[in-house]
Each structure stands twice: as structure tokens, then as C-alpha cells.
Design a protein around this motif. Sequence first.
Motif, PDB file in Angstrom:
ATOM      1  N   ARG A  90     -29.982 -38.270 -32.079  1.00 51.91           N
ATOM      2  CA  ARG A  90     -29.586 -39.007 -33.360  1.00 51.91           C
ATOM      3  C   ARG A  90     -29.868 -38.213 -34.569  1.00 51.91           C
ATOM      4  O   ARG A  90     -29.090 -38.240 -35.509  1.00 51.91           O
ATOM      5  N   SER A  91     -31.042 -37.272 -34.569  1.00 52.52           N
ATOM      6  CA  SER A  91     -30.983 -36.379 -35.527  1.00 52.52           C
ATOM      7  C   SER A  91     -30.133 -35.382 -35.678  1.00 52.52           C
ATOM      8  O   SER A  91     -29.647 -34.740 -36.444  1.00 52.52           O
ATOM      9  N   LYS A  94     -26.935 -36.626 -37.122  1.00 49.28           N
ATOM     10  CA  LYS A  94     -27.140 -37.028 -38.412  1.00 49.28           C
ATOM     11  C   LYS A  94     -27.003 -35.923 -39.197  1.00 49.28           C
ATOM     12  O   LYS A  94     -26.366 -35.620 -40.367  1.00 49.28           O
ATOM     13  N   ASN A 104     -21.580 -40.742 -34.542  1.00 48.83           N
ATOM     14  CA  ASN A 104     -23.293 -40.467 -33.828  1.00 48.83           C
ATOM     15  C   ASN A 104     -23.137 -41.528 -32.713  1.00 48.83           C
ATOM     16  O   ASN A 104     -23.438 -42.764 -32.537  1.00 48.83           O
TER      17      ASN A 104
END
Length: 312
Positions: A90-91, A94, A104
Amino acid sequence: MPSEPIMSSDDRWQTAIDSFLTYQEVARQLSPHTLSNYRRDLEKFADYCRHRAIVDHHHAHNSDVRQWIALLHRNGLSGTSLSRSLSSLRSFYKYSNKQGGDHNPAIGIKAPRGEKRLPKTLDIDSMQQFLSIDGDDWLTVRDRAILELFYSSGLRLSELVDMDTEDFDLQNGLIIVTGKGRKTRTLPVGSHAIAALKNWFSVRSDAHPINNAAFVSAKGTRLGQRGIQQRLKKYSLQQGLGQKIHPHMLRHSFASHMLESSGDLRAVQELLGHANITTTQVYTHLDFQHLAKVYDTAHPRAVRKKPKESAP
């Protein structure tokens, strides 16, 4: 047999991962340990995608992430590690979306729940036994200060290793600690730790330090994490506790004993440097276990009576 991953000199996965890691290191100043976890998780997913002929991270879909997580779960990866892998993805996406886009594929996916393990702690008597190390030689004086500081202020291993001499205000019983995300917090230090630290700083110069590290080796260099772990293992055996003591066990014990005495979860959260109170709440389970034992022992309606012996 799985097919070989599709790779080329123009490896878009690796380029994207390297760009993400550079940003995390330079802009966010994340620790080497966190960066290593990010790299491991992302490169595992990239390899999985390459085997499926997905050569660009923009082409990975939600179903690909779900199948990857399911595969890792079948291979025995814990729920905690699976959650970390999803967080890494997710990071990563992002960051990628900052360049434009909203893709994502890790959003909305939760890791399978694993068995929640409570942290291991020492009771107060065992902690007293562990901290009562004998000796006035240079090495023992240093180690006593390290052990007392761990338990006095609930530090992470990395936080203690990174401390410099100017981070201590022993006159006022305070220290400045740099935690995760390079966030600093000011913590109190107990009287036993203050005495041990003053004793240590009075002999620290005998090592001819080549830096301002609070804790140094006999060569004068900053004492590393591995060195501290080995010293704790030594004292585990020396003090006859019958188990291996690691730095985080001292942190867990600090948190458990503080919560047991005060009942103030928010204060314990601040002392530990937890960003989210749910991380601290694990210690409420430990505290409840202690209270349950007290209840079983003390309450008139809870005490189990010994069965009467039958007459011969």
C-alpha cells in the motif's frame, strides 16, 4: 515447475522499487531495518508478478495481490508478516500515485488472522534477579547501565543503540529518545538507572571513544545491536533465570509493570512511543491475566477449596 520470472535490462519493477526506497530513506529518513523489510516484501511481490508475466507494477490487480497473500499464507507466513507485506504494498503504490494515478491493488485486502501471541515478560522478582549483576569492572558497569535503562524507560533496542551522550539530563532525570519515523520523545529515568548511568559515564572515557555514542565497545566505537543482544544472553545464563532474555522482553516487562501499577493506558502509550493506542492495548491482556490470578487467590467465592480426604 514454476516458470522463470520475466526480467530484462529494463526492469520496471526494480526501477520503481528503488525509487520508492530512495524516497523513504532520504525524505522520510526511515531506519535501515524498515527499509530492509520494505525491500524484501516488494521484491517478493515483484518476483511473483514476473512469474505471471506482469512486467509493470501498474498492471498488477487486486486479484494478483489476493492470490499472492493466499500463497504466502499456505506457505506458513504469519498473520503479522502478511499484514506487513500488505502495508508495504500500500505504501509503495501510494508513493507511485504521487507521480499521477490512483492505482493501488492492495487496498481493501486484509491478511488472514493468525494466533495473537502475548509478549513474554518477567515478573518483578525475576526482573530484580536479572538486574542484580555483580562486579565493578568497566564492562559490568556499562552493562548494568544498559540493563537498568532498558527497564527504567522501556526503550527499543534501536533507540538505546542510537543514543548519544548529549541525550541525557541525569540531573533532572530525563532522556531524549529518537524512535520510529525519527520522532523524538522525552522520558523520565528511575533512580536506579540514574545511579548506574552516572557510574558508567564516569568511566566511559576509559574506552577512548571515537564518537559521542552513549554506549561504546572496548574499542571505543558505538556498541551495536548484536553486541547488546549477546550481553543479555550472557546475563540470562549467569543470573540463573532459565530462559533467554532479549531487549524487547525488558520493554514488555516495563510496559506490563507500569500498566499493572497505574492502570493508565494513555501514559504507557506515550512512554513507549506507540503511534496508535491499539498497539499498547496488548498489555491490557497481560494485566488482566495478573488481575485474574489475584482474584482467584483472594476472592472468597473464587478460592478453590481442597477436596476433603475420605476416611480410611
